[in-house]
Design an enzyme around this catalytic site. Sequence first.
Site, mmCIF file in Angstrom:
data_model
loop_
_atom_site.group_PDB
_atom_site.id
_atom_site.type_symbol
_atom_site.label_atom_id
_atom_site.label_comp_id
_atom_site.label_asym_id
_atom_site.label_seq_id
_atom_site.Cartn_x
_atom_site.Cartn_y
_atom_site.Cartn_z
ATOM 1 C CG ASP A 141 -1.721 -1.235 1.421
ATOM 2 O OD1 ASP A 141 -2.192 -1.765 0.413
ATOM 3 O OD2 ASP A 141 -1.891 -1.675 2.578
ATOM 4 C CD GLU B 286 -9.385 -2.532 -0.709
ATOM 5 O OE1 GLU B 286 -9.801 -2.505 0.455
ATOM 6 O OE2 GLU B 286 -8.676 -3.461 -1.134
HETATM 7 O O1 FUB Z 1 -3.155 -3.670 3.320
HETATM 8 C C1 FUB Z 1 -4.438 -3.987 3.775
HETATM 9 C C2 FUB Z 1 -5.457 -3.601 2.758
HETATM 10 O O2 FUB Z 1 -5.236 -4.305 1.554
HETATM 11 C C3 FUB Z 1 -5.386 -2.166 2.339
HETATM 12 O O3 FUB Z 1 -5.838 -1.279 3.286
HETATM 13 C C4 FUB Z 1 -6.140 -2.239 1.076
HETATM 14 O O4 FUB Z 1 -6.050 -1.101 0.276
HETATM 15 C C5 FUB Z 1 -5.531 -3.470 0.447
HETATM 16 O O5 FUB Z 1 -4.337 -3.194 -0.213
#
Ligand code: FUB
Length: 449
Positions: free
Chosen positions: A35, A210
């Site tokens: 991320d 997301e």
């Molecule tokens: O790293 C955990 C979660 O996985 C993140 O918050 C999302 O964006 C995905 O990459």
Amino acid sequence: MNFRNQISVKIAVLVFAFSSSYAQNPLIRNQFTADPSARVFGDKVYVFPSHDILATEDRGRLDWFCMEDYHVFSSENLTDWTDHGTIVQQNKVDWVKPDSYSMWAPDCIERNGKYYFYFPSTVKDSFTDIKGFTIGVAIADKPEGPYTTEPMPIKNVKGIDPNVFIDKDGQAYLYWSQGNIFGAKLKDNMLELDSEVMTLGELPTKGLKEGPYVFERNGIYYLTYPHVENKTERLEYAISDNPLGPFKVAGVIMDESSTGCWTNHQSIINFKNQWYLFYHHNDYSPNFDKARSIRADSLSFNADGTIQKVIPTLRGIGVSKASKEIQIDRYSQISEKGAAIDFIDSTDTFKGWKTVFSNSNAWIKYNTVDFGKKRLKSVVIKTKSENGGTLEIRTDSMNGTLIATVTIPKLDNWKELKITLNKFKAYTQNLIIVSKDDSKTEVDWIKFE
Ligand code: FUB
């Protein structure tokens, strides 16, 4: 603690805090990272990633994401990355449930000389009226910290993956996600919402969205986000003439991972007049996609402002110095037959990769190596070979200048061989390594002296 112990602790901290890794993709070579939120602060790029660790029976939830802290990394040249160490830890934040291991995707932004680090995590039971994930802030005077965490999370925010954008008029916006993507204005203090929460509802309605990341270029506001159109996340974007929309879906920035890593997560920056996409892939953990590694590749725009699709590469970004170990397994191109990449030790993937040649005329190309202008005299190659073999090192292409011929004896164990160069070519060159026989010959790295 006595004086001697104090000194050795200080030295250990310094060594850790300034450890560098020499990057292609993945960028960070000694720990999992995911991320990536990349930011240009001054003349450096800083990356604020999540920090995946592996869950155990008494740590986190098995077979799921497990994250307890954040590190920050910086680079002046996109090649050498410095780990500045831990900046925020779950058990040192008042509102975070200390055994939740849920320090997911963060972001950081500078305002009036202060650095605001936004991070999601699970809130302690009955701490606020929000249950589950919410978002908090930590503040520092320098991007690398030390950061002081705010005692309470931001009010009225439920979700993960914070992203902050400051528009040209100084107005700041907070974006986050929870199935959908949400946005709101932030007050000048960067700690409180200053508007109603808006659902950015013009995005695809089916499939998880997301990881929002917003930036502006030539008056166009780009909302980028991972979206599950089919089976796993691909990176998409939508555009608007307003930071809170309405947005119009505009295209795909990166296709789904060909090897099935379920998540991806992006940030986009302009550094020294080149645009870059930061994203992640499970390079060091091919069988478990919750242990990821951050990567970067160049990104380009079309004349109408649309984004050209980015094809993920191993070579990544940055110039490799000829005098440092060049990991040719992070190649730019590879022949269809007779050359392959494998882990050096599949029980410890952080030892990295090797190139395995097994056919005559198999080749690997590695772009953008800086030889400088001072004549280099020899090449050192860390290699082993089942029956002995010959490798040619050329510049530019299969028919380019032959700068060295390396004759390798039968070697059961890794050995560094040093060979005098036939020719020296100054400045930036692309390298081609070509096998000249059918024997199995492996290369860990090469460098020039
Ligand atoms: O790293 C955990 C979660 O996985 C993140 O918050 C999302 O964006 C995905 O990459």
